[in-house]
Enzyme design. Structure first.
Site, short mmCIF file in Angstrom:
data_model
loop_
_atom_site.label_atom_id
_atom_site.label_comp_id
_atom_site.label_asym_id
_atom_site.label_seq_id
_atom_site.Cartn_x
_atom_site.Cartn_y
_atom_site.Cartn_z
N GLU A 107 34.56 28.15 29.92
CA GLU A 107 33.21 27.90 29.39
C GLU A 107 32.76 28.98 28.41
OE1 GLU A 107 34.25 27.68 32.44
OE2 GLU A 107 33.25 26.12 33.61
N LYS B 256 43.52 29.71 42.67
CA LYS B 256 44.19 29.98 41.39
C LYS B 256 45.58 30.53 41.64
CE LYS B 256 42.50 30.79 36.88
NZ LYS B 256 41.71 31.57 35.93
N TRP C 8 44.60 26.34 38.21
CA TRP C 8 43.73 25.94 39.31
C TRP C 8 44.36 24.85 40.18
CZ3 TRP C 8 40.20 29.24 40.26
CH2 TRP C 8 39.43 29.84 39.26
P1 AMP Z 1 39.31 29.56 33.71
O1 AMP Z 1 38.11 28.81 33.34
O2 AMP Z 1 40.45 28.70 34.12
O3 AMP Z 1 39.68 30.52 32.62
O4 AMP Z 1 38.98 30.41 34.99
C1 AMP Z 1 37.89 31.29 35.04
C2 AMP Z 1 37.81 31.95 36.39
O5 AMP Z 1 39.02 32.66 36.66
C3 AMP Z 1 36.73 32.96 36.52
O6 AMP Z 1 35.47 32.37 36.76
C4 AMP Z 1 37.25 33.79 37.70
O7 AMP Z 1 37.00 33.13 38.93
C5 AMP Z 1 38.74 33.80 37.45
N1 AMP Z 1 39.14 35.00 36.70
C6 AMP Z 1 39.31 35.11 35.36
N2 AMP Z 1 39.66 36.37 35.02
C7 AMP Z 1 39.71 37.09 36.17
C8 AMP Z 1 40.00 38.45 36.49
N3 AMP Z 1 40.33 39.35 35.58
N4 AMP Z 1 39.92 38.81 37.80
C9 AMP Z 1 39.59 37.92 38.76
N5 AMP Z 1 39.31 36.63 38.51
C10 AMP Z 1 39.36 36.21 37.24
#
Ligand code: AMP
Length: 549
Positions: A323, A433, A438
């Site tokens: 997002e 994840k 996901w």
């Molecule tokens: P996405 O939309 O697939 O990119 O996923 C986003 C989500 O991934 C975030 O809201 C977090 O829950 C998780 N996420 C992304 N980067 C990190 C990070 N460096 N450490 C922990 N969780 C992360």
């Protein structure tokens, strides 16, 4: 004032082709390595736009890609948005049902398909009405007969290397990517020209993930994940040489590309770097060109930061979301922490980092109050800014849930310390994840509960050494159930519907699923009860449990 057409992507390409016309774009493809310059790339991009024009693509139309990180995929990155189309990058690792849903939801007119993914999309499209009216183009020199897809090279051949690029409105949708929701169908995020422009400028800043004309940039994060974290745009804006690692790159491919192409900046999820680290211990490749590795998508382990530090490579831990286009925060070390002990610095760099310039955040606790910046209190992270979407595509239900007065509710539970470093402490989203991809726990548990011998079931993510998290199913069998065979039956049943990497690593029998005061399944309690003792190790997941990344 006439409508703005200043925050658009095309000037980045124009500048790169004029200022860095000889700089290379290199790609590992099915048929070997290919090389072109930015000047040639600009020509090929124009040819592609002309070919799409002739095919009938108009402003506002969506063009899909089902591809790995290659130079041809990169050609769609500027051609489609700059002609006023919308580039929809489709994640080929999704279950077929999700792929069908998003192709119909996005109404893709044409889909560019990597040859190695032809079988996957043909399987999803077979007899599916969602694919009616979709044309395919094969990303290579050969056609794909099963999809009636001409070869990309034939598709663009003979077209003019000049294109009369239109002046586009800043709000013109330029890109699109779906994110897996907690419940229900994947949610579409549209990227406007100005969102991608803002994200590029933010990334270029020293507080972002900067790339310049002396950099060699290799995005390992797939180009179907939020434009490979925007790197192809940022690298073009910075005039960097770009290296695309191609279909399913393994650690050896990555190490070879770093060595041979002199990669200075690369990025990907932790699983990728764990693989590279293991490879390096045995093979000792020359990584001396490497200056920076950007790690995100899941938390970067502290041991990984140390490992790269020992080799003179800066690991930048970043957090973001689909997002958000997607960069949110980057764990740069503030200059006033430069004299601190290494361990103190490491503690900061292991956090998710400092919000990038241009973005704003607030953290709201359970009572609706903003928390203190003390590194102790925690709450849900809300964000807003020019690269953050304001709504999901055609999803008023999700908009109501995930947005509030212009803020995006991230679903990440965080603390923030007095220096401003954010740290994720939990996730409200009911998703797992695994290796950067996901898995919907809700979908899996509904599928498990469909088994006649299951009275209750829930699925949670358990920490895993290599994949960060893996699903484990907790099942309450019915009285008549045969406990010796039920677990296998469940896995077999799930295997019919979901890709192998979605399947739980274990099916555990329990007497009862813990409940909250209102009678809902309490995954938090279950996690506390079981997962502390359940760290999963490599080997516990089947070989191809997660996508080859
Ligand atoms: P996405 O939309 O697939 O990119 O996923 C986003 C989500 O991934 C975030 O809201 C977090 O829950 C998780 N996420 C992304 N980067 C990190 C990070 N460096 N450490 C922990 N969780 C992360």
């Amino acid at each position: 004032m006439p409508g703005g057409h200043t925050q658009t992507l095309r000037p980045f390409l124009w500048r790169a082709s004029k200022l860095y016309g000889d700089t290379e774009i290199v790609s590992r493809n099915h048929d070997g390595m290919s090389r072109q310059t930015y000047a040639e790339y600009a020509d090929r991009t124009a040819r592609l736009a002309n070919a799409l024009d002739e095919h009938g693509i108009e402003q506002g139309d969506r063009v899909g890609t089902f591809c790995w990180n290659t130079d041809r995929h990169f050609e769609t990155y500027f051609a489609v948005p700059s002609m006023g189309g919308q580039l929809h990058t489709i994640n080929p690792l999704l279950p077929d049902e999700h792929i069908r849903y998003i192709v119909e939801d996005a109404n893709d007119e044409v889909i560019f398909v990597d040859p190695s993914l032809a079988e996957k999309i043909a399987g999803a499209a077979d007899g599916a009405e969602e694919f009616e009216g979709v044309d395919f183009v094969a990303m290579g020199e050969e056609p794909i007969e099963a999809l009636d897809a001409p070869a990309y090279e034939t598709f663009v051949d003979g077209h003019d290397a000049d294109y009369d690029w239109p002046d586009l409105d800043d709000d013109q949708p330029a890109g699109m990517c779906y994110t897996s929701g907690t419940t229900g169908k994947p949610k579409g995020v549209e990227y406007t020209q100005s969102m991608l422009w803002s994200h590029t400028m933010m990334s270029l800043s020293p507080q972002g993930i900067p790339m310049a004309d002396d950099d060699v940039v290799m995005p390992v994060v797939p180009m179907f994940h939020v434009n490979a974290w925007g790197m192809p745009f940022t690298a073009t804006a910075g005039g960097s040489k770009q290296v695309f690692p191609g279909p399913s790159p393994n650690a050896e491919h990555l190490a070879t590309l770093i060595e041979e192409e002199g990669v200075t900046v690369t990025a990907g999820v932790p699983t990728v770097w764990l693989g590279l680290m293991e490879y390096c211990e045995e093979n000792d490749p020359d990584l001396s060109s490497l200056e920076r590795v950007i790690v995100g998508g899941s938390a970067a382990p502290e041991s990984m930061i140390r490992w790269f530090d020992d080799r003179g490579v800066e690991l930048l831990h970043a957090w973001g979301m689909t997002e958000m286009s997607p960069i949110g925060s980057v764990a740069h070390l503030k200059s006033d922490l430069e004299d601190e002990e290494y361990e103190t610095q490491l503690e900061k760099r292991s956090k998710q980092g400092l919000m990038a310039p241009g973005l704003e955040f607030k953290i709201i606790d359970e009572d609706g109050n903003r928390i203190a910046w003390d590194g102790e209190e925690f709450g849900e992270l809300y964000v807003r800014g020019p690269s953050v979407t304001k709504e999901y595509f055609k999803r008023p239900d999700a908009n109501e849930e995930d947005f509030e007065n212009g803020w995006l509710k991230t679903g990440d539970v965080v603390s923030v310390d007095p220096d401003g470093y954010l740290k994720i402490v939990d996730r409200e989203k009911d998703v797992i994840k695994s290796g950067g991809e996901w898995i919907s726990s809700v979908e899996l548990e509904n599928a498990v509960m469909a088994h006649d011998d299951v009275s209750e079931a829930t699925v949670i993510g358990v920490p895993h050494e290599k994949w960060q998290e893996r699903p484990v199913a907790f099942v309450v069998p019915t009285e008549d159930a045969d406990r010796d065979t039920l677990d296998d039956e469940i896995l077999e049943m799930l295997g019919d519907e979901y890709p192998k990497w979605w399947l739980p690593d274990a099916v555990e029998y329990i007497d009862e699923v813990p409940k909250t005061a209102t009678g809902k399944f309490s995954k938090k309690d279950l996690r506390e009860q079981y997962t502390g003792s359940m760290e999963l190790h490599e080997g516990s997941a089947p070989e191809d449990a997660a996508p080859s990344r």
